[in-house]
Design a protein around this motif. Structure first.
Motif, PDB file in Angstrom:
ATOM      1  N   ALA A  33      30.820  36.051  38.095  1.00 55.15           N
ATOM      2  CA  ALA A  33      29.594  36.758  37.741  1.00 55.15           C
ATOM      3  C   ALA A  33      28.548  35.751  37.275  1.00 55.15           C
ATOM      4  CB  ALA A  33      29.886  37.772  36.639  1.00 55.15           C
ATOM      5  N   LYS A  80      28.860  33.306  34.219  1.00 53.05           N
ATOM      6  CA  LYS A  80      30.240  33.345  33.720  1.00 53.05           C
ATOM      7  C   LYS A  80      31.129  32.434  34.556  1.00 53.05           C
ATOM      8  CE  LYS A  80      30.078  37.972  31.709  1.00 53.05           C
ATOM      9  NZ  LYS A  80      30.762  39.286  31.615  1.00 53.05           N
ATOM     10  N   SER A 133      41.999  43.114  33.613  1.00 55.22           N
ATOM     11  CA  SER A 133      40.780  43.913  33.708  1.00 55.22           C
ATOM     12  C   SER A 133      40.722  44.789  34.954  1.00 55.22           C
ATOM     13  CB  SER A 133      39.554  42.997  33.673  1.00 55.22           C
ATOM     14  OG  SER A 133      39.593  42.059  34.728  1.00 55.22           O
ATOM     15  N   LYS A 191      33.284  49.349  38.003  1.00 52.50           N
ATOM     16  CA  LYS A 191      32.482  49.347  36.784  1.00 52.50           C
ATOM     17  C   LYS A 191      31.367  48.310  36.921  1.00 52.50           C
ATOM     18  CE  LYS A 191      36.693  50.170  34.075  1.00 52.50           C
ATOM     19  NZ  LYS A 191      37.552  49.660  32.967  1.00 52.50           N
ATOM     20  N   PRO A 192      30.293  48.457  36.175  1.00 52.23           N
ATOM     21  CA  PRO A 192      29.223  47.450  36.239  1.00 52.23           C
ATOM     22  C   PRO A 192      29.739  46.034  35.960  1.00 52.23           C
ATOM     23  CG  PRO A 192      28.435  49.408  35.123  1.00 52.23           C
ATOM     24  CD  PRO A 192      29.904  49.617  35.351  1.00 52.23           C
ATOM     25  N   GLU A 193      30.730  45.908  35.117  1.00 54.74           N
ATOM     26  CA  GLU A 193      31.264  44.580  34.804  1.00 54.74           C
ATOM     27  C   GLU A 193      32.067  43.972  35.955  1.00 54.74           C
ATOM     28  OE1 GLU A 193      31.562  47.366  32.968  1.00 54.74           O
ATOM     29  OE2 GLU A 193      33.552  47.467  31.987  1.00 54.74           O
ATOM     30  N   ASP A 194      32.285  44.732  37.021  1.00 56.20           N
ATOM     31  CA  ASP A 194      32.925  44.175  38.221  1.00 56.20           C
ATOM     32  C   ASP A 194      31.908  43.464  39.121  1.00 56.20           C
ATOM     33  OD1 ASP A 194      34.898  47.151  38.335  1.00 56.20           O
ATOM     34  OD2 ASP A 194      35.562  45.163  37.665  1.00 56.20           O
ATOM     35  N   THR A 195      30.645  43.558  38.786  1.00 52.06           N
ATOM     36  CA  THR A 195      29.602  42.903  39.572  1.00 52.06           C
ATOM     37  C   THR A 195      29.806  41.390  39.572  1.00 52.06           C
ATOM     38  OG1 THR A 195      27.977  44.636  39.149  1.00 52.06           O
ATOM     39  CG2 THR A 195      27.121  42.449  39.725  1.00 52.06           C
ATOM     40  N   ALA A 196      29.905  40.813  40.778  1.00 53.25           N
ATOM     41  CA  ALA A 196      30.177  39.377  40.913  1.00 53.25           C
ATOM     42  C   ALA A 196      30.175  39.016  42.394  1.00 53.25           C
ATOM     43  CB  ALA A 196      31.535  39.020  40.302  1.00 53.25           C
ATOM     44  N   THR A 233      27.966  44.513  43.863  1.00 53.36           N
ATOM     45  CA  THR A 233      27.088  44.950  42.780  1.00 53.36           C
ATOM     46  C   THR A 233      27.397  46.392  42.454  1.00 53.36           C
ATOM     47  OG1 THR A 233      25.339  43.450  43.509  1.00 53.36           O
ATOM     48  CG2 THR A 233      24.710  45.220  42.018  1.00 53.36           C
ATOM     49  N   SER A 254      26.138  49.370  40.243  1.00 55.50           N
ATOM     50  CA  SER A 254      24.971  49.776  39.468  1.00 55.50           C
ATOM     51  C   SER A 254      24.522  51.165  39.885  1.00 55.50           C
ATOM     52  CB  SER A 254      23.834  48.782  39.675  1.00 55.50           C
ATOM     53  OG  SER A 254      22.650  49.218  39.032  1.00 55.50           O
TER      54      SER A 254
END
Length: 111
Positions: free
Chosen positions: A40, A43, A62, A86-91, A108, A110
């Motif tokens: 991401a 990160k 996760s 989930k949004p935190e899977d965006t990468a 993405t 979102s």
């Protein structure tokens, strides 16, 4: 020389699903442990999932229960089924054959 080409990324709403594919050429695909990594923005790269040539799988905490890695040795392809995104899977998601990686595909999540 190993060449890996990922596909299947895109924009999806939270809770949605995507299936990533990674086609390998120039190698004896079945001999490799294959893996999906993601990075991401801002990160460090992290291991998402891996699958040995014998089919043993391993997942990051996760994504356990949401993502499934599989391989088709006849098609020289490894897959990553991603559910309940989930949004935190965006990468950017990259597949690896041993230490050799592909260019990656953007995912993405979102609304």
């Amino acid at each position: 020389q190993v060449r890996l080409v990922e596909s299947g990324g895109g924009l999806v709403q939270p809770g949605g699903s995507l299936r990533l594919s990674c086609a390998a050429s120039g190698t004896t695909f079945s001999m490799y442990t294959m893996a999906w990594y993601r990075q991401a923005l801002g990160k460090q790269r992290e291991l998402v999932a891996s699958i040995t040539r014998g089919g043993t799988t391993n997942y990051a905490d996760s994504v356990k229960g949401r993502f499934t890695i599989s391989r088709d040795n006849a098609k020289n392809t490894v897959y990553l089924q991603m559910n309940s995104l989930k949004p935190e899977d965006t990468a950017v998601y990259c597949c690896y054959a041993g230490v050799i990686g592909g260019q990656g595909t953007q995912v993405t999540v979102s609304s």
